[in-house]
Design a protein around this motif. Structure first.
Motif, PDB file in Angstrom:
ATOM      1  N   SER A 245     -10.455   0.741  11.166  1.00 57.88           N
ATOM      2  CA  SER A 245     -11.699   0.980  10.432  1.00 57.88           C
ATOM      3  C   SER A 245     -11.455   1.651   9.089  1.00 57.88           C
ATOM      4  CB  SER A 245     -12.637   1.856  11.267  1.00 57.88           C
ATOM      5  OG  SER A 245     -12.035   3.094  11.551  1.00 57.88           O
ATOM      6  N   LEU A 246     -10.285   2.260   8.894  1.00 58.14           N
ATOM      7  CA  LEU A 246     -10.003   2.944   7.641  1.00 58.14           C
ATOM      8  C   LEU A 246      -9.674   1.970   6.513  1.00 58.14           C
ATOM      9  CD1 LEU A 246      -9.905   5.843   6.622  1.00 58.14           C
ATOM     10  CD2 LEU A 246      -7.460   5.850   7.063  1.00 58.14           C
ATOM     11  N   ASN A 247      -9.305   0.713   6.881  1.00 61.02           N
ATOM     12  CA  ASN A 247      -8.990  -0.313   5.882  1.00 61.02           C
ATOM     13  C   ASN A 247      -7.902   0.142   4.910  1.00 61.02           C
ATOM     14  OD1 ASN A 247     -10.957  -2.193   6.836  1.00 61.02           O
ATOM     15  ND2 ASN A 247     -12.540  -0.976   5.803  1.00 61.02           N
ATOM     16  N   LEU A 248      -6.812   0.678   5.466  1.00 64.55           N
ATOM     17  CA  LEU A 248      -5.694   1.133   4.642  1.00 64.55           C
ATOM     18  C   LEU A 248      -4.811  -0.029   4.240  1.00 64.55           C
ATOM     19  CD1 LEU A 248      -4.478   4.282   6.617  1.00 64.55           C
ATOM     20  CD2 LEU A 248      -5.670   4.273   4.435  1.00 64.55           C
ATOM     21  N   ASN A 249      -4.157   0.118   3.072  1.00 68.26           N
ATOM     22  CA  ASN A 249      -3.083  -0.811   2.733  1.00 68.26           C
ATOM     23  C   ASN A 249      -1.890  -0.598   3.660  1.00 68.26           C
ATOM     24  OD1 ASN A 249      -4.444  -2.009   0.587  1.00 68.26           O
ATOM     25  ND2 ASN A 249      -3.788  -0.404  -0.842  1.00 68.26           N
ATOM     26  N   GLN A 250      -1.768   0.628   4.197  1.00 66.69           N
ATOM     27  CA  GLN A 250      -0.680   0.975   5.104  1.00 66.69           C
ATOM     28  C   GLN A 250      -1.263   1.128   6.504  1.00 66.69           C
ATOM     29  OE1 GLN A 250       2.567   1.081   4.457  1.00 66.69           O
ATOM     30  NE2 GLN A 250       2.919   1.441   6.620  1.00 66.69           N
ATOM     31  N   ASP A 251      -0.882   0.242   7.432  1.00 65.54           N
ATOM     32  CA  ASP A 251      -1.510   0.269   8.751  1.00 65.54           C
ATOM     33  C   ASP A 251      -0.672   0.967   9.812  1.00 65.54           C
ATOM     34  OD1 ASP A 251       0.502  -1.575   8.979  1.00 65.54           O
ATOM     35  OD2 ASP A 251      -0.743  -3.184   9.788  1.00 65.54           O
ATOM     36  N   LYS A 252       0.525   1.434   9.453  1.00 61.94           N
ATOM     37  CA  LYS A 252       1.352   2.122  10.440  1.00 61.94           C
ATOM     38  C   LYS A 252       2.401   2.978   9.741  1.00 61.94           C
ATOM     39  CE  LYS A 252       4.534  -1.798  10.886  1.00 61.94           C
ATOM     40  NZ  LYS A 252       5.043  -2.853  11.783  1.00 61.94           N
ATOM     41  N   VAL A 253       2.895   3.964  10.466  1.00 59.89           N
ATOM     42  CA  VAL A 253       4.033   4.768  10.046  1.00 59.89           C
ATOM     43  C   VAL A 253       5.099   4.651  11.127  1.00 59.89           C
ATOM     44  CG1 VAL A 253       4.855   7.040   9.320  1.00 59.89           C
ATOM     45  CG2 VAL A 253       2.470   6.410   8.939  1.00 59.89           C
ATOM     46  N   THR A 254       6.339   4.402  10.740  1.00 60.96           N
ATOM     47  CA  THR A 254       7.437   4.329  11.695  1.00 60.96           C
ATOM     48  C   THR A 254       8.462   5.414  11.388  1.00 60.96           C
ATOM     49  OG1 THR A 254       8.671   2.724  10.363  1.00 60.96           O
ATOM     50  CG2 THR A 254       7.165   1.857  12.039  1.00 60.96           C
ATOM     51  N   ALA A 255       9.113   5.897  12.419  1.00 58.63           N
ATOM     52  CA  ALA A 255      10.147   6.916  12.261  1.00 58.63           C
ATOM     53  C   ALA A 255      11.243   6.678  13.289  1.00 58.63           C
ATOM     54  CB  ALA A 255       9.563   8.318  12.441  1.00 58.63           C
ATOM     55  N   TRP A 256      12.491   6.839  12.864  1.00 59.21           N
ATOM     56  CA  TRP A 256      13.602   6.792  13.811  1.00 59.21           C
ATOM     57  C   TRP A 256      14.578   7.904  13.464  1.00 59.21           C
ATOM     58  CZ3 TRP A 256      18.507   6.244  11.925  1.00 59.21           C
ATOM     59  CH2 TRP A 256      18.682   5.643  10.676  1.00 59.21           C
ATOM     60  N   MET A 257      15.331   8.337  14.466  1.00 55.66           N
ATOM     61  CA  MET A 257      16.313   9.400  14.260  1.00 55.66           C
ATOM     62  C   MET A 257      17.403   9.308  15.313  1.00 55.66           C
ATOM     63  SD  MET A 257      13.964  12.632  15.458  1.00 55.66           S
ATOM     64  CE  MET A 257      13.157  12.647  17.057  1.00 55.66           C
TER      65      MET A 257
END
Length: 396
Positions: A245-257
């Motif tokens: 619903s936020l209609n972001l250009n960025q739909d996810k954040v990923t992280a690895w370590m």
């Protein structure tokens, strides 16, 4: 010492359950210290990358006082296990955070609230709110034990210590030192934010769309761990999906370590490396620590930012000194990239250097102290922090 709870019958609301289960246990931690913290800035810019200074912002702030939850978040909890036969067990954990400086709680059992089943042959299944698979995989890799304010590894590695609500989590049995876990959260209960064009942030998941599944902050989390002899290795991956619903250009954040330790007996070596893409998970980690105390009872967050990237690394040491003292130190960095970096962007590499020690008075009670310096705090150019804390922790 953890005590079996016939005494829990005295606790309102738990009388019937406690008297019926001999395995129910009351436990907790009280951790309180005296902290000095100073934050300096040549000019604070916000948000990251805006390049806009706030003329009303002070260039220096100092705070001295009592703080709760430095080495461990102050808490109390109840946990129980029932043997169902054939190696199968049912279990629950209800754990509530406490601000030990004034005795207030944090609105329910928000540190952990799980029920599950476990077996030595097929592993464990937990339902509810708890630490992530990556947190489990990385346990022991941070020389500061994922604690001590800005010294903690989550100042640079956002998912090194994080909790998710509404999660289904499966953990394998130990197989020659290897364990793995995977979790899915239907609504992680993270404080989510997206940058706007006005120099502010916009809360996500607001009404009227909040009740639709795809408008909740959903998380996929995986952790792998190997512990055998002097060697410990850990790896983790997290993906946080933004509400649609936020209609972001960025739909996810990923992280690895990835990270590990090697115990040379006289000294233990610690190291880790990781990346985040599309924003910062638990990006408020360092900021939370600057708000005096860094109590691990605090709620996490996620920043969704299109094209944003970070890299992080840590090297550390820990060593026993005599029979009761342990010393530890680390240097870590978080390096901005993508839209966090470039011409006109007011960011730079965040560097955190810290040293600490604990002294055991008994098996349950210890003293501690640490010093931590942060340069370019929150990757904001010219902002620095100094923190010194001494305190006492008691476990029961």
């Amino acid at each position: 010492m953890k005590k079996t709870l016939l005494a829990a019958a005295l606790l309102t609301g738990f009388a019937g359950a406690a008297s019926a289960q001999s395995s129910v246990t009351l436990y907790g931690v009280i951790d309180m210290g005296i902290q000095y913290q100073n934050i300096k800035s040549k000019s604070i810019h916000y948000p990251i990358g805006s390049g806009t200074a706030d003329p009303a912002t002070k260039t220096s702030m100092t705070n001295v006082g009592l703080t709760s939850g430095v080495q461990n978040g102050s808490r109390w909890g109840l946990k129980g296990v029932e043997d169902l036969g054939n190696g199968l067990k049912a279990n629950f954990v209800y754990e509530s955070g406490i601000n030990a400086t004034n005795g207030s709680g944090n609105n329910g059992f928000t540190r952990q609230s799980t029920v599950g089943l476990s077996s030595n042959s097929w592993g464990a299944l937990d339902l509810g709110r708890r630490t992530s698979p990556g947190t489990y995989a990385f346990s022991g890799i941070d020389p500061f034990g994922a604690a001590f304010g800005t010294a903690a590894l989550d100042s640079s590695f956002g998912t090194q210590f994080i909790r998710y609500s509404n999660m289904v989590m499966y953990t394998t049995p130990n197989m020659s030192g290897f364990t793995g876990s995977v979790g899915y959260s239907f609504d992680a209960d993270l404080a989510g934010f997206a940058p706007t064009g006005t120099g502010t942030t916009l809360p996500i998941g607001a009404a009227p769309f909040a009740y639709e599944t795809n408008n909740k902050t959903r998380v996929i989390s995986v952790g792998l761990r190997y512990a055998n002899g002097p060697l410990l290795l850990g790896a983790a991956f997290d993906q946080v999906n933004a509400p649609s619903s936020l209609n972001l250009n960025q739909d996810k954040v990923t992280a690895w370590m990835i990270g590990g330790t090697y115990d040379l007996k006289a000294v233990k070596l610690h190291a880790a490396y990781g990346q985040q893409n599309g924003g910062i998970i638990e990006g408020a980690g360092t900021l939370r620590s600057s708000q005096f105390g860094g109590d691990t009872n605090a709620r996490g967050g996620v920043l969704f930012a299109n094209g944003a990237k970070t890299q992080s690394w840590m090297f550390g040491l820990s060593a026993p000194v005599g029979g009761a003292t342990r010393v530890f130190a680390s240097v870590q960095q978080m390096l901005p990239g993508g839209s966090f970096d470039g011409p006109g962007v007011a960011t730079n590499n965040q560097t955190v250097a810290s040293i600490g020690a604990t002294y055991d008075l008994s098996k349950r009670t210890n003293l501690y102290g640490y010093y931590s310096y942060t340069d370019n705090y929150q990757m904001l150019r010219g902002v620095s922090t100094n923190t010194v804390t001494v305190g006492i922790r008691h476990r029961f």
